[in-house]
Design a protein around this motif. Structure first.
Motif, PDB file in Angstrom:
ATOM      1  N   ALA A 154      -6.989   6.512   9.352  1.00 26.98           N
ATOM      2  CA  ALA A 154      -5.197   7.434   9.326  1.00 26.98           C
ATOM      3  C   ALA A 154      -4.104   6.845   8.548  1.00 26.98           C
ATOM      4  N   ILE A 155      -4.394   5.196   9.179  1.00 24.83           N
ATOM      5  CA  ILE A 155      -3.033   4.960   8.709  1.00 24.83           C
ATOM      6  C   ILE A 155      -3.230   5.406   6.692  1.00 24.83           C
ATOM      7  N   ALA A 193       1.170  -1.423  -0.092  1.00 29.58           N
ATOM      8  CA  ALA A 193      -0.363  -0.309  -0.310  1.00 29.58           C
ATOM      9  C   ALA A 193       0.861   1.243   0.316  1.00 29.58           C
ATOM     10  N   GLN A 194       1.934   1.385   0.900  1.00 29.76           N
ATOM     11  CA  GLN A 194       3.270   1.985   0.505  1.00 29.76           C
ATOM     12  C   GLN A 194       3.291   2.570  -0.773  1.00 29.76           C
ATOM     13  N   ALA A 195       3.969   1.129  -1.441  1.00 27.49           N
ATOM     14  CA  ALA A 195       4.693   1.720  -2.981  1.00 27.49           C
ATOM     15  C   ALA A 195       3.113   1.890  -3.706  1.00 27.49           C
ATOM     16  N   ALA A 196       2.355   1.640  -3.461  1.00 29.01           N
ATOM     17  CA  ALA A 196       1.172   2.726  -4.679  1.00 29.01           C
ATOM     18  C   ALA A 196       1.451   3.843  -4.180  1.00 29.01           C
ATOM     19  N   GLY A 197       1.082   4.030  -2.941  1.00 31.15           N
ATOM     20  CA  GLY A 197       0.883   5.574  -2.134  1.00 31.15           C
ATOM     21  C   GLY A 197      -0.345   6.311  -2.406  1.00 31.15           C
ATOM     22  N   VAL A 198      -1.201   4.712  -0.990  1.00 30.90           N
ATOM     23  CA  VAL A 198      -2.272   5.195  -0.797  1.00 30.90           C
ATOM     24  C   VAL A 198      -1.606   5.004   0.976  1.00 30.90           C
ATOM     25  N   ALA A 199      -0.950   5.208   1.595  1.00 32.02           N
ATOM     26  CA  ALA A 199      -0.640   4.557   3.058  1.00 32.02           C
ATOM     27  C   ALA A 199       0.314   5.299   3.687  1.00 32.02           C
ATOM     28  N   ARG A 200       0.218   6.139   4.150  1.00 30.92           N
ATOM     29  CA  ARG A 200       1.696   7.014   5.015  1.00 30.92           C
ATOM     30  C   ARG A 200       2.620   5.995   5.330  1.00 30.92           C
ATOM     31  N   GLY A 201       4.002   6.726   4.849  1.00 28.21           N
ATOM     32  CA  GLY A 201       4.871   5.611   4.575  1.00 28.21           C
ATOM     33  C   GLY A 201       6.100   5.503   6.088  1.00 28.21           C
ATOM     34  N   ASP A 202       5.453   6.582   7.218  1.00 30.56           N
ATOM     35  CA  ASP A 202       6.136   6.708   8.098  1.00 30.56           C
ATOM     36  C   ASP A 202       5.963   6.314   9.069  1.00 30.56           C
ATOM     37  N   ILE A 203       4.881   4.670   9.333  1.00 32.77           N
ATOM     38  CA  ILE A 203       5.167   3.195   9.707  1.00 32.77           C
ATOM     39  C   ILE A 203       5.205   2.095   9.317  1.00 32.77           C
TER      40      ILE A 203
END
Length: 196
Positions: A177-178, A132-142
């Motif tokens: 929030a995620i 999800a982070q790689a797809a830009g849909v989840a925050r990267g700081d978790i």
């Protein structure tokens, strides 16, 4: 394992699962043995410690959640897949009262019988989070450890009678929030409360 021994073990696990679901992970082993209509020595022969019993009981569920994560990872939109797995994991975790405390301790203790299963579960969620982070849909700081902690926190909410009515709404708040950008906003389909 002989067929009769396997049957006895499965019976003990079924009884233990029901007892833990009702009374929590601190239920007496003697009470589990009594409910299973066996002696404590028989229970301890199959499961020498409480952790060994819990590991055997939970391993199938842990494995199922890891398989579920792999399935979601292979299909579905990354943000939706992450939230779906998070929802399923929280619902599953609330089935056994008090298990979140054991999981939080076991993840940090390589000597724990539950350690390997908890690590596998955390890794499964982490893969969905990274996707999800790689797809830009989840925050990267978790990271996966944060996600695992959030599962424990959300399950704990559902385990508290005075907070359980808020658990569904707070699941949505945390899930939103995620997620970021296109994957953020209101998250629908929050999990049902654990035991009400």
């Amino acid at each position: 394992m002989r067929a009769d021994a396997r049957k006895n073990r499965e019976h003990l696990l079924a009884v233990a699962g029901a007892a833990i679901g009702e009374q929590g992970v601190d239920v007496s082993l003697r009470d589990i043995a009594r409910r299973a209509d066996v002696g404590l020595a028989t229970l301890l022969r199959h499961f020498p410690t409480r952790e060994a019993l819990l590991d055997a009981l939970l391993r199938t569920s842990f494995d199922g959640m890891a398989v579920r994560a792999a399935g979601l990872e292979a299909s579905g939109e990354p943000g939706e897949a992450l939230v779906s797995w998070l929802r399923d994991c929280v619902v599953w975790t609330t089935e056994y009262r008090g298990v979140t405390v054991l999981m939080a301790a076991a993840i940090e203790d390589p000597g724990s019988a539950l350690h390997a299963s908890c690590v596998t579960l955390r890794a499964a969620g982490a893969r969905l989070l990274v996707r999800a982070q790689a797809a830009g849909v989840a925050r990267g700081d978790i990271d996966g450890a944060d996600l695992f902690a959030l599962v424990a926190a959300l399950a704990w909410l559902g385990d508290q009678p005075s907070l359980a009515p808020r658990a569904d709404r707070l699941f949505g708040v945390v899930a939103s929030a995620i997620l970021t950008g296109a994957g953020g906003g209101d998250v629908e389909g929050a999990p049902p409360s654990g035991r009400g």
